[in-house]
Design a protein around this motif. Structure first.
Motif, PDB file in Angstrom:
ATOM      1  N   GLY A   7      -4.395  12.413  -0.097  1.00  0.00           N
ATOM      2  CA  GLY A   7      -3.424  11.510   0.502  1.00  0.00           C
ATOM      3  C   GLY A   7      -3.075  11.888   1.925  1.00  0.00           C
ATOM      4  O   GLY A   7      -3.615  12.832   2.514  1.00  0.00           O
ATOM      5  N   PHE A   8      -2.152  11.147   2.480  1.00  0.00           N
ATOM      6  CA  PHE A   8      -1.691  11.317   3.859  1.00  0.00           C
ATOM      7  C   PHE A   8      -1.195  12.745   4.114  1.00  0.00           C
ATOM      8  O   PHE A   8      -1.779  13.500   4.904  1.00  0.00           O
ATOM      9  CB  PHE A   8      -0.598  10.267   4.105  1.00  0.00           C
ATOM     10  CG  PHE A   8       0.266  10.471   5.305  1.00  0.00           C
ATOM     11  CD1 PHE A   8      -0.242  10.923   6.510  1.00  0.00           C
ATOM     12  CD2 PHE A   8       1.621  10.167   5.231  1.00  0.00           C
ATOM     13  CE1 PHE A   8       0.574  11.088   7.619  1.00  0.00           C
ATOM     14  CE2 PHE A   8       2.449  10.317   6.325  1.00  0.00           C
ATOM     15  CZ  PHE A   8       1.929  10.791   7.521  1.00  0.00           C
ATOM     16  N   TYR A  60      -4.066   2.331  -2.474  1.00  0.00           N
ATOM     17  CA  TYR A  60      -4.765   1.902  -1.268  1.00  0.00           C
ATOM     18  C   TYR A  60      -6.192   2.428  -1.315  1.00  0.00           C
ATOM     19  O   TYR A  60      -6.564   3.189  -2.210  1.00  0.00           O
ATOM     20  CB  TYR A  60      -4.029   2.298   0.016  1.00  0.00           C
ATOM     21  CG  TYR A  60      -3.876   3.783   0.289  1.00  0.00           C
ATOM     22  CD1 TYR A  60      -4.739   4.441   1.156  1.00  0.00           C
ATOM     23  CD2 TYR A  60      -2.830   4.510  -0.272  1.00  0.00           C
ATOM     24  CE1 TYR A  60      -4.576   5.787   1.448  1.00  0.00           C
ATOM     25  CE2 TYR A  60      -2.658   5.853   0.018  1.00  0.00           C
ATOM     26  CZ  TYR A  60      -3.529   6.488   0.875  1.00  0.00           C
ATOM     27  OH  TYR A  60      -3.366   7.823   1.153  1.00  0.00           O
ATOM     28  N   LYS A  87      -8.938   7.717   1.642  1.00  0.00           N
ATOM     29  CA  LYS A  87      -8.651   9.046   1.103  1.00  0.00           C
ATOM     30  C   LYS A  87      -9.861   9.972   1.250  1.00  0.00           C
ATOM     31  O   LYS A  87      -9.710  11.162   1.537  1.00  0.00           O
ATOM     32  CB  LYS A  87      -8.224   8.931  -0.355  1.00  0.00           C
ATOM     33  CG  LYS A  87      -6.947   8.120  -0.537  1.00  0.00           C
ATOM     34  CD  LYS A  87      -6.590   7.976  -2.013  1.00  0.00           C
ATOM     35  CE  LYS A  87      -5.385   7.073  -2.189  1.00  0.00           C
ATOM     36  NZ  LYS A  87      -4.997   6.896  -3.592  1.00  0.00           N
ATOM     37  N   ARG A 106      -0.170   6.061   5.202  1.00  0.00           N
ATOM     38  CA  ARG A 106      -0.591   4.985   4.314  1.00  0.00           C
ATOM     39  C   ARG A 106      -0.484   3.626   5.000  1.00  0.00           C
ATOM     40  O   ARG A 106       0.468   3.360   5.743  1.00  0.00           O
ATOM     41  CB  ARG A 106       0.285   4.947   3.050  1.00  0.00           C
ATOM     42  CG  ARG A 106       0.155   6.139   2.163  1.00  0.00           C
ATOM     43  CD  ARG A 106       0.713   5.859   0.758  1.00  0.00           C
ATOM     44  NE  ARG A 106       1.793   4.911   0.693  1.00  0.00           N
ATOM     45  CZ  ARG A 106       3.094   5.220   0.540  1.00  0.00           C
ATOM     46  NH1 ARG A 106       3.460   6.491   0.484  1.00  0.00           N
ATOM     47  NH2 ARG A 106       4.002   4.270   0.441  1.00  0.00           N
TER      48      ARG A 106
END
Length: 336
Positions: free
Chosen positions: A11-12, A38, A43, A191
């Motif tokens: 993830g972010f 998303y 990712k 995101r």
């Protein structure tokens, strides 16, 4: 060389953290289930900086598979500290799917805690959220506030519930725990559904910006490198302070009104925003504002990145992504 297990590693925030911990000399075991909230491609791109590092190992697994599945997958790993970032994200979507947030953010967290109990892993850094403060009128938000009746979204309730479980496991099974409440993290790899990301893409496409409410709502925007620095400091603290149970705010302690944020994003992009006025969204809070004195005292946490510089770095990253598009279609913005 201590080993850190990072859930939500693709993830972010998780991908940035893996790179930071590797640079700091940790061995990192990353875990992610590539939740379809998303695009998986995003990712995978996030992970590119870590995948070929000799001290990084990746496993694809959903924590809902349970403690036994986690034990089997990580049988060869000797984990010293867990950073639990994996979660079902988004305030707005949680209003529509509350049960899913219970399953992922609470029950799957308990499965992770069970794995820690059964395998003897003692150190946990848990990512909570500023949303647990709800529409608390007293600002800035302090960690010792009474939060029994503050949560106004299922997402917030799930995060506060998970915090309660980390205390239970600390009390019963002597886990060492740092709960960190994140405050609207932004920056490269953010995101696509979050406000800054959506606003910048709309401006680059020559489209109007949706502004929910009158623009007076405010968020304590925190640049991702500052949040990651706080996490890295927290990991080091856990490894040297047995018996820990603490809850801290990782914010910037400088709320920005929505209308001012939109103007700042416009300046970073170089486009004058045109507003599309909308009613307030269900579950949204009026303000988030972190008192970071406890994190400063415990960890030496001190955010360094002002909003204009953070937005400049984000827009630079976004334009590079636009040049090699892997982005999904625009979705509704979430600001928490």
């Amino acid at each position: 060389m201590p080993t850190a297990l990072v859930t939500g590693c693709a993830g972010f925030i998780g991908s940035h953290l893996c790179e930071r911990l590797l640079a700091d000399g940790y061995r990192v075991v990353g875990l992610d289930n590539f939740d379809p909230f998303y695009d998986r491609k995003l990712k995978q791109t996030n992970l590119a900086g870590s995948l070929h590092h000799p001290n990084f190992a990746f496993h694809e697994l959903d924590l809902q598979a349970g403690a036994a599945a986690l034990t089997t997958m990580l049988a060869s790993e000797q984990v010293d500290v867990v950073v639990h970032l994996a979660a079902k994200a988004g305030v707005g979507p949680s209003v529509k799917e509350p049960a899913a947030y219970l399953e992922v953010n609470v029950l799957a967290t308990v499965q992770l805690l069970e794995w820690m109990r059964l395998t003897g892993v003692k150190n946990l850094f848990f990512a909570s959220s500023s949303s647990v403060y709800g529409n608390t009128t007293e600002v800035p938000f302090r960690e010792d506030m009474n939060l029994l009746s503050t949560c106004i979204s299922p997402y917030a309730a799930s995060k506060l519930s998970a915090e309660q479980y980390t205390y239970t496991y600390h009390h019963l099974y002597q886990l060492n725990v740092l709960n960190a409440r994140f405050f609207t993290v932004y920056g490269p790899r953010q995101r696509p559904d979050l406000a800054i990301h959506k606003f910048a893409r709309l401006l680059l496409a020559g489209q109007p910006i949706p502004m929910y409410g009158d623009g007076s709502t405010a968020r304590d925007y925190t640049f991702v490198a500052d949040t990651v620095d706080g996490i890295a400091r927290g990991v080091a603290y856990l490894l040297t302070h047995p018996g820990t149970y603490q809850t801290i705010n990782l914010g910037n302690s400088s709320p920005v009104r929505l209308r001012d944020l939109i103007a700042a994003v416009g300046e970073a992009v170089g486009v004058e925003p045109v507003l599309d006025l909308k009613p307030m969204q269900a579950g949204d809070v009026e303000v988030t504002y972190a008192d970071i004195s406890k994190a400063r005292q415990l960890l030496g946490y001190a955010p360094q990145t002002a909003l204009p510089e953070g937005l400049r770095q984000f827009v630079q990253w976004l334009q590079a992504q636009e040049a090699a598009p892997v982005l999904q279609p625009l979705a509704s913005a979430q600001s928490s």
